[in-house]
Design an enzyme around this catalytic site. Structure first.
Site, mmCIF file in Angstrom:
data_model
loop_
_atom_site.group_PDB
_atom_site.id
_atom_site.type_symbol
_atom_site.label_atom_id
_atom_site.label_comp_id
_atom_site.label_asym_id
_atom_site.label_seq_id
_atom_site.Cartn_x
_atom_site.Cartn_y
_atom_site.Cartn_z
ATOM 1 N N GLY A 143 54.251 32.019 41.003
ATOM 2 C CA GLY A 143 53.567 30.519 41.048
ATOM 3 C C GLY A 143 52.089 29.855 42.475
ATOM 4 N N CYS A 265 46.798 42.693 44.126
ATOM 5 C CA CYS A 265 47.601 43.160 45.236
ATOM 6 C C CYS A 265 47.507 44.413 45.523
ATOM 7 C CB CYS A 265 48.727 42.329 45.425
ATOM 8 S SG CYS A 265 50.069 42.291 44.681
#
Length: 337
Positions: A143, A265
């Protein structure tokens, strides 16, 4: 006492470095990053060097917190020459590996800040969210990027999706911790397979963020189970297939003329540049958007891979700039006649 805890923590991290994964990275990234890999490896394997940015929550602003951060040597993420940098987005960085304590989740009380890897804000900024737009965060948990997007603008409709049920609960709690109820009412949270969203909601959204499931180099290095790590190395080959399928779905969900940002990532070229190339080579209704100016703007705070990124940007961990890995690419869907 605190010093002892820090040292214990460092020893714990050091024991968890998985040689199977490190050897795999050594073989792959020494080829893909060249000499830069030596520094990146040193940072990734040394959690004591990692840095944590402080993203302020505009829905529970604290001027005292800002003053305290400045006194501790933090500075704001550069604001200025980007075409679109919302004044409501405030993020403080430190050049040393400082970390504020995480605030506890309390029902009815909004947290003042969110701790994150500062490079995570680059996909958010690249999306250029504006008030009233319809936006989809396709793989939203835990989130952090959803929270950051809501610091930038008030969307007309915000769809946060997460396919993993455990991560979905984490996402819901994050939203409850940072977002007031009045804004929660325009947020839809779902547990759908992102690969099916484009067919279910065709050409609905002005902006789509695909922060795709990826190898996640930082966390993967600290796997204590070598057998599971070896299994994940084999499974890693299938990730680009999933990532391409998610992007195809996102393009379907995007309205003509809309913008899409793809991010991961990981340092992996197979999951970054190759995925974007596959989309551009097989989808004639999208085109790349040049975001190279972001690298110039943020070079004071981030280090970027010097070469090999034809369409996107790759933030690589560096000494004093231990942010990333974070890959960002931006696409635009062609307008219909």
């Amino acid at each position: 006492m605190l010093l002892r805890l820090n040292k214990n923590s460092e020893r714990k991290f050091a024991k968890q470095i998985c040689k199977v994964v490190l050897d795999h990275f050594e073989n792959q990234y020494s080829k893909e990053l060249g000499d830069a890999w030596n520094t990146v490896r040193d940072i990734l394997t040394s959690p004591s060097c990692w840095q944590y940015a402080v993203l302020l929550n505009r829905f529970n602003h604290s001027s005292e917190l800002e003053k305290d951060l400045l006194l501790k040597g933090y500075h704001t993420l550069f604001q200025g020459s980007l075409p679109y940098y919302p004044k409501t987005l405030k993020c403080y960085l430190s050049r040393t590996p400082n970390r504020l304590p995480s605030e506890r989740h309390q029902v009815g009380n909004l947290k003042r800040y969110y701790l994150l890897n500062a490079a995570s804000l680059l996909p958010v900024l690249a999306l250029e969210l504006r008030d009233g737009e319809k936006v989809l965060d396709m793989c939203a948990a835990p989130g952090g990027k959803s929270i950051a997007l809501l610091q930038c603008a008030y969307p007309g409709f915000f769809h946060c999706n997460e396919y993993n049920s455990l991560r979905l609960r984490w996402l819901r709690q994050t939203l409850e911790s940072f977002i007031p109820q009045t804004l929660i009412n325009v947020i839809k949270v779902s547990e759908l397979d992102g690969r099916e969203m484009g067919d279910a909601q065709p050409e609905i959204f002005d902006k789509v963020l695909v922060d795709a499931p990826c190898s996640n180099d930082r966390s993967w290095l600290f796997s204590s189970d070598s057998q599971k790590a070896a299994c994940r190395i084999n499974q890693r080959r299938n990730l680009p297939i999933l990532q391409v399928e998610l992007l195809r779905s996102a393009i379907k969900a995007l309205r003509p003329g809309g913008l899409l940002v793809y991010s991961t990532c990981t340092l992996s070229k197979a999951e970054n540049e190759n995925v974007v190339n596959e989309i551009l080579n097989t989808c004639n209704n999208v085109m790349p958007v040049d975001i190279s100016e972001m690298a110039k703007t943020f070079s004071q705070d981030f280090s970027f891979a010097p070469n090999g990124q034809e369409y996107g940007l790759l933030v690589i961990p560096d000494k004093g700039k231990a942010w990333g890995p974070m890959y960002v690419a931006k696409l635009k869907k062609s307008s219909t006649a």
